[in-house]
Design a protein around this motif. Structure first.
Motif, PDB file in Angstrom:
ATOM      1  N   ALA A 189       0.833  -1.211   0.000  1.00  0.00           N
ATOM      2  CA  ALA A 189       0.000   0.000   0.000  1.00  0.00           C
ATOM      3  C   ALA A 189       0.863   1.253   0.000  1.00  0.00           C
ATOM      4  O   ALA A 189       0.472   2.281  -0.563  1.00  0.00           O
ATOM      5  CB  ALA A 189      -0.932  -0.013   1.207  1.00  0.00           C
ATOM      6  N   GLU A 190       2.025   1.188   0.641  1.00  0.00           N
ATOM      7  CA  GLU A 190       2.942   2.326   0.647  1.00  0.00           C
ATOM      8  C   GLU A 190       3.603   2.511  -0.709  1.00  0.00           C
ATOM      9  O   GLU A 190       3.767   3.643  -1.191  1.00  0.00           O
ATOM     10  CB  GLU A 190       4.022   2.128   1.724  1.00  0.00           C
ATOM     11  N   PRO A 193       0.089   2.853  -4.028  1.00  0.00           N
ATOM     12  CA  PRO A 193      -1.271   3.233  -3.619  1.00  0.00           C
ATOM     13  C   PRO A 193      -2.181   3.395  -4.831  1.00  0.00           C
ATOM     14  O   PRO A 193      -1.717   3.631  -5.951  1.00  0.00           O
ATOM     15  CB  PRO A 193      -1.048   4.565  -2.899  1.00  0.00           C
ATOM     16  N   VAL A 199     -10.950  -3.435  -1.036  1.00  0.00           N
ATOM     17  CA  VAL A 199      -9.783  -4.326  -1.172  1.00  0.00           C
ATOM     18  C   VAL A 199     -10.258  -5.749  -0.958  1.00  0.00           C
ATOM     19  O   VAL A 199     -10.907  -6.046   0.060  1.00  0.00           O
ATOM     20  CB  VAL A 199      -8.691  -3.989  -0.140  1.00  0.00           C
ATOM     21  N   PHE A 213      -2.916  -4.346   3.375  1.00  0.00           N
ATOM     22  CA  PHE A 213      -3.136  -3.279   2.397  1.00  0.00           C
ATOM     23  C   PHE A 213      -4.305  -2.401   2.824  1.00  0.00           C
ATOM     24  O   PHE A 213      -4.240  -1.172   2.755  1.00  0.00           O
ATOM     25  CB  PHE A 213      -3.402  -3.887   1.017  1.00  0.00           C
ATOM     26  N   SER A 214      -5.373  -3.025   3.278  1.00  0.00           N
ATOM     27  CA  SER A 214      -6.552  -2.287   3.730  1.00  0.00           C
ATOM     28  C   SER A 214      -6.237  -1.438   4.952  1.00  0.00           C
ATOM     29  O   SER A 214      -6.644  -0.268   5.038  1.00  0.00           O
ATOM     30  CB  SER A 214      -7.688  -3.267   4.048  1.00  0.00           C
ATOM     31  N   LYS A 216      -3.399  -0.125   5.907  1.00  0.00           N
ATOM     32  CA  LYS A 216      -2.531   1.010   5.587  1.00  0.00           C
ATOM     33  C   LYS A 216      -3.239   2.025   4.708  1.00  0.00           C
ATOM     34  O   LYS A 216      -3.089   3.247   4.903  1.00  0.00           O
ATOM     35  CB  LYS A 216      -1.270   0.505   4.886  1.00  0.00           C
ATOM     36  N   SER A 217      -4.026   1.567   3.741  1.00  0.00           N
ATOM     37  CA  SER A 217      -4.671   2.466   2.779  1.00  0.00           C
ATOM     38  C   SER A 217      -5.964   3.077   3.297  1.00  0.00           C
ATOM     39  O   SER A 217      -6.400   4.132   2.807  1.00  0.00           O
ATOM     40  CB  SER A 217      -4.965   1.709   1.483  1.00  0.00           C
ATOM     41  N   ARG A 294      -2.645  -6.058  -7.239  1.00  0.00           N
ATOM     42  CA  ARG A 294      -1.459  -5.827  -6.425  1.00  0.00           C
ATOM     43  C   ARG A 294      -0.899  -7.171  -5.971  1.00  0.00           C
ATOM     44  O   ARG A 294      -1.624  -7.978  -5.372  1.00  0.00           O
ATOM     45  CB  ARG A 294      -1.790  -4.957  -5.200  1.00  0.00           C
TER      46      ARG A 294
END
Length: 387
Positions: A189-190, A193, A199, A213-214, A216-217, A294
């Protein structure tokens, strides 16, 4: 080859008694050693490299099985985690590079050996520790004896165990597999993005990374694909037609989750690309407005010669195509892979000169830590870990 005669464990009798052996890994000099053994009169019953170890034990000199085992293993190179029964002894061995996992547990008054700690939970055994690279452990009525007869080598634990093969509830190489995969998703995610509404993971091995991912985003996590647990892993199926049909049997989209949405699909790897292409089509047919793929690992560009049954290099789409070309092939709106540096950080390894210290990542870099004995890129037999 996938034949009944290659099914393990192998059991045999020799001058000191009986032995049963099971092997996780792949010997890169097996063909060379087998040719030498056959020239001296050995008759092989299988096409498995494990039988090479059996014949070397039988021919070795030594007063006991441990001495013969040390002599035998000093003649082979590559990846091996072995479990053996001999007389009243349970024996475990890891190669000096520690490619494949092996762990020790205690079940009441007995000892158990396994590739993963999750099996100990199943039988209510207590995890003791991992077998060290280059270590032989001998378990009998008097306890556990540790022997380290081989010269020390740099450790090269298979990072793909953390990415895909190991169960998420296992502890491997001192790391919790679930947490490592979650960190891969956070790092993804970093690094890549994307604006999206939901997600979703490709279950099951993509779930922890999708959660990361969820997290962080800030994009909501949903189970937009449901997996049938009665279908095996599609990337190892031998025929393309079986793989394609297997994807449709294995995964079903949840229309209420993806219909009209911009969807981020998180998967652990992209091998041939055919499975990803089918997944994108399934989601679009279910109403997804955008599909962003991703991958929580770097591009898989090289085969594994150390115990994972991967396709030949010519079948690995990332070996001959750019990320943009792969994205067009799988028909997604965007595609991004986790960087090698990000992968190594996720498993707690420093990245130095493109390699993760203590890990083997040859499937992503092409840098094989143990020489392949001059074999061609597609010429070695890969038999193991087709869970």
């Amino acid at each position: 080859s996938s034949e009944l005669r290659n099914a393990q464990p192998f059991a045999f009798d020799y001058s000191l008694g009986g032995i049963a052996i099971a092997h996780n890994g792949n010997l890169v000099n097996a063909a060379e050693v087998r040719t030498r053994l056959e020239a001296s009169g050995s008759i092989f019953q299988t096409s498995s490299d494990t039988e090479v170890i059996i014949h070397l034990i039988a021919q070795a000199r030594g007063a006991d099985v441990i001495q013969r085992l040390v002599t035998a293993l000093s003649q082979v190179t590559g990846a091996y985690s072995l479990v053996m029964l001999a007389d009243d002894k349970l024996i475990g061995v890891r190669d000096p590079h520690g490619f494949r996992p092996l762990v020790i547990g205690r079940l009441k008054d007995s000892f158990v050996l396994s590739s993963e700690t999750s099996t100990f939970d199943l039988i209510e055994a207590e995890f003791i520790r991992e077998v060290d690279p280059g270590e032989i452990v001998v378990c009998d009525g008097s306890g556990i004896k540790s022997i380290k007869p081989f010269a020390a080598e740099p450790t090269h634990f298979c990072v793909f165990e953390h990415v895909y093969f190991a169960r998420p509830d296992s502890l491997l190489n001192g790391r919790a597999v679930y947490r490592a995969r979650q960190k891969m998703g956070v790092r993804m995610a970093e690094e890549a993005p994307v604006e999206a509404d939901v997600v979703i993971p490709v279950p099951d091995s993509g779930v922890p990374a999708a959660i990361g991912f969820s997290m962080k985003s800030g994009i909501p996590f949903e189970m937009g694909l449901i997996r049938s647990h009665y279908v095996g892993r599609t990337f190892i199926e031998p025929q393309e037609s079986i793989r394609h049909f297997g994807v449709r049997l294995k995964l079903s989209p949840v229309r209420s989750v993806v219909d009209g949405k911009r969807v981020v699909v998180v998967d652990d790897s992209l091998v041939r690309g055919t499975t990803s292409r089918k997944i994108v089509k399934l989601l679009r047919n279910a109403g997804a407005r955008e599909v962003h793929l991703r991958i929580s690992a770097p591009p898989t560009t090289h085969p594994c010669y150390y115990g994972i049954d991967t396709p030949t290099r010519s079948e690995l789409v990332a070996s001959s195509h750019t990320v943009d070309e792969i994205a067009r092939y799988v028909t997604c709106d965007s595609l991004a892979y986790l960087s090698h540096e990000g992968l190594m950080a996720s498993v707690g390894a420093d990245s130095k000169d493109g390699d993760g210290v203590g890990y083997c990542s040859a499937c992503f870099t092409g840098r094989y830590p143990v020489a392949l004995g001059g074999s061609s890129d597609d010429g070695l037999v890969r038999l193991r870990r087709t869970k």
